[in-house]
Write an enzyme that holds these catalytic residues in place. Structure first.
Site, short mmCIF file in Angstrom:
data_model
loop_
_atom_site.label_atom_id
_atom_site.label_comp_id
_atom_site.label_asym_id
_atom_site.label_seq_id
_atom_site.Cartn_x
_atom_site.Cartn_y
_atom_site.Cartn_z
N TYR A 183 15.76 30.23 7.73
CA TYR A 183 14.49 30.95 8.37
C TYR A 183 14.45 31.22 9.87
O TYR A 183 14.87 30.01 10.72
CB TYR A 183 13.26 30.33 7.97
CG TYR A 183 13.01 30.36 6.58
CD1 TYR A 183 12.83 31.69 5.84
CD2 TYR A 183 12.68 29.34 5.86
CE1 TYR A 183 12.68 31.80 4.39
CE2 TYR A 183 12.48 29.37 4.42
CZ TYR A 183 12.39 30.64 3.85
OH TYR A 183 12.15 30.53 2.57
N LYS A 216 0.84 -1.23 0.14
CA LYS A 216 0.01 0.05 -0.03
C LYS A 216 1.04 1.36 0.05
O LYS A 216 1.99 1.21 0.18
CB LYS A 216 -1.09 0.05 1.29
CG LYS A 216 -0.18 -0.04 2.50
CD LYS A 216 -1.19 -0.19 3.66
CE LYS A 216 -0.15 -0.31 5.10
NZ LYS A 216 -0.98 -0.57 6.35
C1 PLP Z 1 -0.43 -1.58 6.70
C2 PLP Z 1 -0.80 -2.62 7.33
C3 PLP Z 1 -0.14 -4.16 7.51
C4 PLP Z 1 1.21 -4.02 7.57
O1 PLP Z 1 1.77 -3.49 8.68
P1 PLP Z 1 3.53 -3.41 8.94
O2 PLP Z 1 3.54 -2.75 10.45
O3 PLP Z 1 4.00 -2.35 8.07
O4 PLP Z 1 4.17 -4.69 8.82
C5 PLP Z 1 -0.62 -5.21 7.70
N1 PLP Z 1 -2.05 -5.28 7.82
C6 PLP Z 1 -2.84 -4.37 7.69
C7 PLP Z 1 -4.28 -4.58 7.71
C8 PLP Z 1 -2.39 -2.88 7.43
O5 PLP Z 1 -3.21 -1.93 7.27
#
Ligand code: PLP
Length: 378
Positions: free
Chosen positions: A269, A40
């Protein structure tokens, strides 16, 4: 380390070999459970398609994404591996998901009905993974509705509209005690699903944090996001190397200006930093538009001219300043913000500590202006 005079002004180099090694190392560790690699958010900023291909290469059985647009992008690229998408707007394109063979994470009775209807429209069967909320209180079927949902799912399954391929949940990763309570709640939900006549192929609960340290949370499949990228899931100082993982992303740039300044000179800044003595400053062409957190102003470090050097003054939208003391630096010299600490560079986790956040956010927020490059392994 080579300067590479043809190196781009800025880039996020992604070492797909590190991705493959991380996936293979985790797969080895969790066996006989299988691995879903979570890609994702453009594979946490690393590039969804190249990472997905590398992950499949290294033995991942599944790919996971949040929404269907991300799933379709994988199919558009010709990836045929099983893909699960679990976060859906009410009008999400479930019919297209069924047609394109995307598994649907189902978090409510309404979503289950939408999946069954989409299967009818597609003239096919919807593959679903029913999600139970075991205590994260985010997504998932609330426990008091679980029995009704599994009963409805079993009926749709008997009618051929859906196939319950999976049952899953997600951990809060809060403490061993809360993890254990969630594992127990998950077992309870599995028993209810089984009593309703469901026989899921994959039961899955753990993401990286629990997959690495809780064998009782592995079930048939673990969902690995951050570990794929060689970033720590733990906020407790354990490094990727401690976990047997290699950071895959190197965020680098080339120095665009060098200047010698007098003692007392105010920098960037608001002049939050003044030179305590005459010194040399190097300008790096990356800023918060590129995901370098402004919060790390005066706290982050980079690798430049063979050593770690402090960021001084405010990080701006496009650039920040590094103090190199009396050392020699030149325009065009390579600067590494983060990468594999084995090379002397800070890690994404170091930047996370400097910005009071987590490594996930550091790699995921690298901006669109920074090209992702995929060097061939030497
Ligand atoms: C993002 C996500 C993961 C992965 O989690 P990590 O901590 O990056 O391994 C697994 N399951 C779900 C439902 C998620 O949203």
């Amino acid at each position: 380390m080579t300067a590479g005079s043809d190196a781009p002004a800025r880039e996020a180099r992604v070492d797909l070999d590190a991705v493959r090694r991380n996936v293979a190392a985790i797969a080895e560790r969790v066996r006989p459970a299988e691995v879903m690699v979570v890609v994702k958010a453009d594979a946490y900023g690393h590039g969804a398609v190249p990472v997905a291909e590398a992950a499949i290469d290294a033995g991942a059985a599944w790919l996971g994404v949040a929404d269907l647009a991300e799933a379709f992008a994988l199919r558009d690229a010709g990836i045929t591996a099983p893909v699960l998408a679990w976060l859906h707007a009410p009008d999400a394109p479930f019919v297209e998901a069924v047609v394109r063979d995307i598994d649907l994470g189902i978090s409510s009775a309404d979503q289950l009905e939408l999946a069954a209807r989409a299967a009818g429209e597609a003239g096919s069967t919807a593959n679903v993974h029913l999600k139970i909320d075991t205590g994260l209180s985010r997504n998932g079927v609330p426990p008091e509705q679980w029995e009704a949902v599994v009963a409805a799912a079993a009926e749709h399954e008997r009618a051929g509209r859906i196939r319950v391929r999976g049952v899953f949940s997600h951990l809060a990763n809060t403490s061993p005690a809360t993890d254990a309570a969630q594992c127990a709640a998950f077992e309870h939900a599995l028993a209810a699903a089984s009593a309703a006549g469901l026989e899921p192929d994959v039961r899955h609960l753990a993401s990286t944090a629990a997959a690495l340290e809780r064998p009782d949370a592995r079930f048939d499949l673990v969902r690995i996001g951050i570990g794929t990228y060689g970033v720590s899931p733990y906020g407790d100082g354990r490094t990727a190397a401690d976990l047997g993982l290699t950071p895959a992303m190197t965020l680098r740039a080339r120095v665009v200006a060098v200047r010698r300044v007098e003692q007392g000179t105010g920098v960037s800044y608001d002049h939050t930093w003044h030179a305590e003595r005459a010194t040399t400053l190097a300008l790096v062409p990356l800023g918060y538009a590129d995901g370098v957190p402004r919060q790390a102003s005066g706290r982050g470090e980079v690798l430049l001219a063979g050593r770690r050097r402090p960021v001084v003054g405010r990080i701006a939208m496009d650039q920040f300043v590094v103090d190199v003391g009396d050392d020699e630096v030149a325009v065009g010299d390579p600067v590494v913000l983060f990468g594999d600490p084995a090379t002397g560079a800070p890690s994404a986790d170091d930047w996370a500590a400097a910005a009071d956040t987590i490594g996930y956010e550091i790699v995921t927020r690298i901006g669109a202006r920074v090209p992702r490059t995929y060097p061939e392994p030497a």
